[in-house]
Structures are given as structure tokens and as C-alpha cells.
Design an enzyme around this catalytic site. Structure first.
Site, PDB file in Angstrom:
ATOM      1  N   CYS A  51      -9.055   9.697   1.801  1.00 24.08           N
ATOM      2  CA  CYS A  51      -8.268   8.471   1.647  1.00 24.08           C
ATOM      3  C   CYS A  51      -6.838   8.760   1.216  1.00 24.08           C
ATOM      4  O   CYS A  51      -5.891   8.288   1.819  1.00 24.08           O
ATOM      5  CB  CYS A  51      -8.931   7.543   0.643  1.00 24.08           C
ATOM      6  SG  CYS A  51     -10.464   6.873   1.261  1.00 24.08           S
ATOM      7  N   HIS A  52      -6.697   9.507   0.133  1.00 23.15           N
ATOM      8  CA  HIS A  52      -5.355   9.743  -0.387  1.00 23.15           C
ATOM      9  C   HIS A  52      -5.106  11.210  -0.681  1.00 23.15           C
ATOM     10  O   HIS A  52      -4.207  11.555  -1.431  1.00 23.15           O
ATOM     11  CB  HIS A  52      -5.098   8.878  -1.613  1.00 23.15           C
ATOM     12  CG  HIS A  52      -5.365   7.427  -1.360  1.00 23.15           C
ATOM     13  ND1 HIS A  52      -6.548   6.835  -1.672  1.00 23.15           N
ATOM     14  CD2 HIS A  52      -4.621   6.480  -0.764  1.00 23.15           C
ATOM     15  CE1 HIS A  52      -6.528   5.575  -1.296  1.00 23.15           C
ATOM     16  NE2 HIS A  52      -5.372   5.320  -0.731  1.00 23.15           N
ATOM     17  N   GLY A  53      -5.962  12.056  -0.110  1.00 20.66           N
ATOM     18  CA  GLY A  53      -5.693  13.495  -0.157  1.00 20.66           C
ATOM     19  C   GLY A  53      -5.887  14.184  -1.490  1.00 20.66           C
ATOM     20  O   GLY A  53      -5.006  14.928  -1.930  1.00 20.66           O
TER      21      GLY A  53
ATOM     22  N   TYR B  89       0.836  -1.196   0.000  1.00 20.93           N
ATOM     23  CA  TYR B  89       0.000   0.000   0.000  1.00 20.93           C
ATOM     24  C   TYR B  89       0.877   1.255   0.000  1.00 20.93           C
ATOM     25  O   TYR B  89       0.587   2.226  -0.699  1.00 20.93           O
ATOM     26  CB  TYR B  89      -0.891  -0.041   1.246  1.00 20.93           C
ATOM     27  CG  TYR B  89      -2.031   0.944   1.262  1.00 20.93           C
ATOM     28  CD1 TYR B  89      -2.999   0.932   0.269  1.00 20.93           C
ATOM     29  CD2 TYR B  89      -2.156   1.873   2.297  1.00 20.93           C
ATOM     30  CE1 TYR B  89      -4.061   1.817   0.303  1.00 20.93           C
ATOM     31  CE2 TYR B  89      -3.226   2.752   2.336  1.00 20.93           C
ATOM     32  CZ  TYR B  89      -4.174   2.728   1.342  1.00 20.93           C
ATOM     33  OH  TYR B  89      -5.222   3.595   1.385  1.00 20.93           O
TER      34      TYR B  89
ATOM     35  N   PRO C 172      -3.733  12.892  -5.888  1.00 17.08           N
ATOM     36  CA  PRO C 172      -3.488  11.811  -6.853  1.00 17.08           C
ATOM     37  C   PRO C 172      -4.628  11.545  -7.835  1.00 17.08           C
ATOM     38  O   PRO C 172      -4.424  10.856  -8.820  1.00 17.08           O
ATOM     39  CB  PRO C 172      -3.270  10.589  -5.959  1.00 17.08           C
ATOM     40  CG  PRO C 172      -4.003  10.902  -4.707  1.00 17.08           C
ATOM     41  CD  PRO C 172      -3.942  12.392  -4.529  1.00 17.08           C
TER      42      PRO C 172
END
Lengths: 433, 191
Positions: free
Chosen positions: B155-157, A296, B170
Site C-alpha cells: 500500500c505505502h511501501g 490522499y 512509513p
């Protein structure tokens, strides 16, 4: 080592009758009793046996859990709670199964790192190694789908994120994701097929394990010296020597396993997974199970576009690549010396790699921001450099230490109070007991 | 196939056995593919899933600055009656600043990602309808959050602006606008 001459002698009339019709007892005897193993195997070599037992534990507990589980979005979460509260011994079986997955991965990672350290992947064991990587992939798929089944928040969003990987591929990505999900989002069809496949895959793992053990028994085991077995004095019989050593290691392993089951059964899980799945609310911090964290971290490390590959596809490719590179390992390592024991530089790079892998796992548990991102990128770089640059180059420039002539020589020199290095034995072979 | 005893000498005519061998082989391949198809086909979204492809939503209760999340095809759809400041902020953005210059609006394919093209159209600029599924890996972004006070995916900005356009992080694309129309002043049909 493949047991050219079977030593099995059926003792009873029935035994003889069976032996001449289906020599299964002979196969078992030759594979697990009289089978010769190198006499210097250490405890790092016991994890293969432990893994076999873990597979059996997972299948047994899984089969009985399936008797109480309902694979439907309406009932899945409640049926798991029912297993925990109402089903007799259900809590124990579920905790065994859930923690069993973690311990399965602990054992498999030790098993893989043992292979990396002692060069178990090198000729003539390439197929043995590749089968192992196939098992790892099957395990990952099985574990991922199993984690979806309780239908908690992490189940749902983990499934969403992981199937979302496939949308990274241009053109075919979205149809492929819909094919996997059976819809436009994770829903009932997804849960149903995941349950079906989660039940199927362990048996496929068992099949590949049989091939893995078959390949192992054709080439024979490696050993800490990396020197091939040369004479009979280099080996001992599998039973009782390896059997008992494996059994002792298994007992110790099971002590830890039991500690987790009985004292901290949810330590390795996430509290969010005790909240029923809600397609409209994402938990604030999604993390996969610990055994996926290094991968991950690699996924998230690619925050930049690489030529025509955007960051999303780049991350997905890097993550898949981090496993795929293992398939090529036998040909990436150019050193003629098998074991790290005699490779002073490889040993250093190996331990840095091991620490780096754990560090990547830790980074995977952190939010993707600030210095964590940079650290993930550097760690990812080392992960790939280890396989693609260090392994090929090091084999050419490293000067290995002198490798002992035989396993017996290495073992006896240690017994004689040597430092574990065979040089002493060679200089005074007449002193050997 | 030259190992077949009935095969003609090299350069000679193919024999009947060659013909049978080839046709049988082809039949097996085609037959195998035909049998495999239903096994793959069953995995695609089924009729009942596709039947959920349209929902009607009453938005009369949404005054300025309010949002509603509805479920469409199993995924959340954000319906927002944007404030004037939000519309102005989104309109002020130059197209060159955008990471994804395409509107991603199924109602007007291949349009530029101007605020107008992202919204419900002329006179309805305050309304925005989009699938609330981050284009990175599918998490649900949080509303009125992030660096652009639009949507932010935890979650991933990924940061989206007030028109749901990806600005940082992303995610590769703007939040997609599903096919929808106002069937009356207060009803939206999605799908």
C-alpha cells in the site's frame, strides 16, 4: 437582499387562508421567485442549484437501493450484484447513485473554486462559507461510508486504511479505531454502522444546506465583480432569470452525467471492487475514489518525522489540516478586494493553486515511490503556502485594479464593447445606453 | 443569574431560586451524559466479537520455510517456520539499525527487538507469529518480499525484515506479536 418587503400576494382564498396560518408559500416565493440576484451572475454560479439537485438525486436513488441492499458481510456483495442483474432497473439506479457521487463532487469542487476565485468567503459571508466546508466534510464522510457498502476489495481495504488514520493518534488512537469499527478489524459491525450512517448523513447534509441557503439569503449572493449590490438596477428576479440559467446549466451537466451512466459507468470506479472483500489479501495498489486523491497525496507526502510527530501522524494531520485550513480562509485572506477579477497577482496564484490541486490528485493515483513522493511534497507545500502565506501576504502587498462603482456600471461597460474592464465606462459615462 | 428578580443583591446570599437553578442544571447535565453513554457504548466491540479472541492452529504441516495465515479477531496472523538463513539474517542485525527498538511482543512486554524476543523463544527461534496488519494503515504485507526479504506492504511501501521488524517506509512499528503459546509440539493457541 433578505427580502425586507415580501411581494407575495396569495391569489386564491385557500392561498390567503394558508398564508395567515403557515406562510410557507410566501417563504418559497420570496426565496426562489422574487428573490433578487445580482444581474451579472455567470455560469460558475449555477453549481449551487446543481448541487441541490444532485443531493436530491442521491437521496432518491439511495432510498430505493436500500430497499434491495443487505448490510451484512455475508450478503452485501451478492445483494449489490442482485441489484445489478435481477432488480428491475436496478443497474440504472445503482449507476446513477455511484456516478452521482462523483458528479456531486465535480459540482462541489467547481462550486468551491468559484468561491475561491470570486472571494465568496469574505465578510460578511464567513458563516455561509464555514457551513459550506461543513457540508463538504459531511459529503466526504457519506461518500467514504457509501463506498464501503458494496463490500468489494476496495471497499474493505479503503475502510481499513481510512479508519487506520485514527491509530496515528497517540494513546486514544487504537481505542478510537475500535470504537469506529466495532471490532478489531473491519467486519460485520463496521458494515452495519456504516450503512446506518450512510443513510443518516445525507439528511444532515440537507439540514446544513438549509442553513447554507438561509445564510446566503441573509447576505445575498456575491457576483463576479465582488461589488455589493447597491441599487435595484444591480439585480434581477431569481425567477425567471436565475432559475432558467440554473436550469440550462443543469441540463448540460446532466448530459455529461448521463454519458457516464450509460456509456462508461465504471470509468470512475475500480475493477478491484468487483472482487468480494477478502480480509486476508490486500490489493496490490490501493487508491481511494478520485475525489479523495488530492488529500490522499497529501497524506502520503509526509514521509518524514517532524519533531515529536512521526511521519504517520504527520500525514494524517496534514490531510485533516488541508480541509481544516478552509475554515480559517475568511480571516487568512487580507485583501480588501473581493473578486480575483481585480487582483492581478491573486489570479495567477489562484490558477496555479487549481492546477496544483489537480496535479495532487494525479499524484494520489500513482504509487508512493520515486519522484512522485518529491512532487507530492512540493505540491503539498504549495497547497498550504497558498492559504497560510500567499493569501495573508498578498492582500498587503498587491495593488488591485480599479474596482467598478457598481454592478450595473461593470455590466454596461461590457455591453458597450468595452473589454470587460470598467475603466471605459467611467471615462465616458455619458455614452452609456 | 443576577437578572433573576428573586436573586439577592450582589454580595448577598444566594436565593432558593439560585439553588434550584443550579441543581436542575446539574441534574440535566448528568442525566444527559448518562443517557448519552449507552449510545456511545454500543459502538464498542460487542460480546460476540470479543468471544472470537482465541484460536487454535495446527502447525504440524509447516516445514521449514513455509507460512500459514490464519484469521484472529478479523485480522490475519502470519505463522512462519523460518529458514535458518532468515533467522541468521535477523540475528545479525544490530539493534541500533532498527527504526523501532521495541519487540512489540505481547508475551514479553517492553523487551528489546532482538530476533529472539520476536520469535517463539529459546529453542523455537525458527517460529514467528505476528499480526499481518501493517502498522502504518493496516494493509496485509506480502511475505518474503521487500528489500529485507521479510515482508513488504504494497500500500505505502513499508519494508519489514525476516523478524517482522520495520526497516524502511512509513510504518512506525514492528509487526505486533499477539499473545500466543505452543500448547503442544504442533498446536499454537493465539489469544
Amino acid at each position: 437582499m433578505s427580502g425586507d418587503h415580501s411581494t407575495y400576494v396569495p391569489s386564491s382564498g385557500v392561498g390567503k387562508w394558508v398564508d395567515s396560518r403557515l406562510p410557507l408559500p410566501r417563504l418559497m416565493h420570496d426565496s426562489f421567485v422574487s428573490y433578487p440576484v445580482p444581474r451579472n451572475l455567470n455560469y460558475a454560479y449555477t453549481f449551487g442549484g446543481i448541487l441541490m439537485v444532485m443531493l436530491v438525486v442521491q437521496i432518491l436513488t439511495g432510498v430505493v437501493l436500500a430497499m434491495h441492499y443487505a448490510a451484512s458481510t455475508q450478503m452485501a456483495f451478492d445483494s449489490v450484484e442482485k441489484i445489478m442483474r435481477d432488480v428491475n432497473s436496478g443497474w440504472l439506479l445503482r449507476y446513477m447513485h455511484a456516478n452521482g457521487a462523483s458528479f456531486f463532487f465535480i459540482a462541489v469542487y467547481i462550486h468551491i473554486f468559484r468561491g475561491l476565485y470570486y472571494g465568496s468567503y469574505k465578510a460578511p459571508r464567513e458563516i455561509l462559507w464555514i457551513l459550506g466546508v461543513v457540508i463538504l466534510l459531511l459529503m466526504m464522510a457519506t461518500a467514504f461510508m457509501g463506498y464501503v457498502l458494496p463490500w468489494g476489495q476496495m471497499s474493505f481495504w479503503g475502510a481499513t486504511v481510512i479508519t487506520g488514520f485514527f491509530t496515528a493518534f497517540p494513546v486514544i488512537g487504537e481505542p478510537l479505531q475500535q470504537l469506529l469499527l466495532g471490532g478489531f478489524a473491519v467486519d460485520n459491525p463496521t458494515l452495519n454502522r456504516f450503512f446506518s450512517l450512510h443513510y443518516l448523513l445525507p439528511f444532515m447534509i440537507a439540514g446544513v444546506v438549509i442553513l447554507h441557503v438561509w445564510a446566503l439569503h441573509v447576505t445575498g449572493q456575491t457576483n463576479p465583480t465582488g461589488v455589493d449590490v447597491k441599487t435595484k438596477t444591480d439585480t434581477v428576479a431569481f425567477t425567471p432569470y436565475a432559475t432558467l440559467k440554473d436550469a440550462l446549466a443543469m441540463v448540460v451537466f446532466f448530459v455529461f452525467f448521463a454519458y457516464f451512466i450509460f456509456y462508461i459507468p465504471n470509468y470512475l470506479g475500480h475493477a478491484d471492487n468487483y472482487i468480494q472483500a477478502n480480509p486476508l489479501v490486500t490489493p496490490s495498489h490501493i487508491v481511494p475514489e478520485w475525489y479523495f486523491l488530492p488529500f490522499y497525496a497529501i497524506l502520503r507526502a509526509i514521509t518524514f518525522n517532524i519533531g515529536p510527530i512521526d511521519s504517520k501522524l504527520g500525514g494524517v494531520l496534514a490531510m485533516f489540516g488541508s480541509i481544516a485550513v478552509l475554515f480559517f480562509l475568511p480571516w487568512l485572506d487580507t485583501s480588501r478586494v473581493r473578486s480575483a477579477v481585480y487582483r492581478p497577482w491573486y489570479k495567477v496564484f489562484f490558477w496555479v493553486f487549481a492546477i496544483n490541486a489537480v496535479f495532487l490528485g494525479w499524484l494520489g493515483s500513482r504509487p508512493a515511490e520515486g519522484w512522485y513522493v518529491t512532487a507530492s511534497q512540493l505540491s503539498t507545500l504549495y497547497y498550504f503556502a497558498f492559504f497560510l502565506i500567499i493569501m495573508p501576504l498578498l492582500g498587503m502587498i498587491e495593488t488591485p485594479r480599479r474596482v467598478p462603482n457598481s454592478i450595473s456600471e461593470a455590466v454596461l461597460s461590457r455591453k458597450n464593447g468595452g473589454s470587460g474592464q470598467p475603466a471605459a465606462a467611467v471615462s465616458a459615462p455619458e455614452d452609456r445606453a | 443569574m443576577s437578572e433573576h428578580e428573586t436573586t439577592a443583591e450582589p454580595g448577598g446570599e444566594p436565593t432558593r431560586r439560585d439553588f434550584l437553578f443550579l441543581t436542575t442544571g446539574m441534574a440535566a447535565v448528568v442525566g444527559g451524559a448518562t443517557v448519552a453513554w449507552p449510545f456511545i457504548d454500543q459502538m464498542r466491540p460487542d460480546a460476540s466479537t470479543l468471544a472470537l479472541a482465541s484460536v487454535e492452529v495446527d502447525v504440524s504441516s509447516l516445514s521449514e520455510g513455509m507460512s500459514l495465515t490464519v484469521q484472529w479477531r478479523g485480522r490475519p496472523v502470519f505463522i512462519r517456520n523460518r529458514t535458518e538463513e532468515e533467522v541468521e539474517a535477523a540475528q545479525a542485525v544490530e539493534l541500533a539499525e532498527l527504526k523501532d527498538p521495541v519487540a512489540r511482543n505481547e508475551n514479553i512486554p517492553n523487551a528489546e527487538a532482538t530476533d529472539l524476543n520476536r520469535s517463539a523463544g529459546e529453542g523455537m527461534e525458527n517460529w514467528i507469529v505476528m499480526i499481518g496488519s501493517c502498522t502504518h494503515l493496516g494493509c496485509v504485507p506480502l511475505g518474503q518480499a521487500g528489500d529485507y526479504n521479510g515482508w513488504f506492504c504494497p500500500c505505502h511501501g513499508s519494508h519489514y525484515d525476516t523478524a517482522g521488524r520495520i526497516r524502511r517506509g512509513p510504518a512506525p512499528e514492528n509487526l505486533p506479536v499477539p499473545p500466543f503459546e505452543f500448547i503442544s509440539d504442533s498446536m499454537i493457541r493465539i489469544g
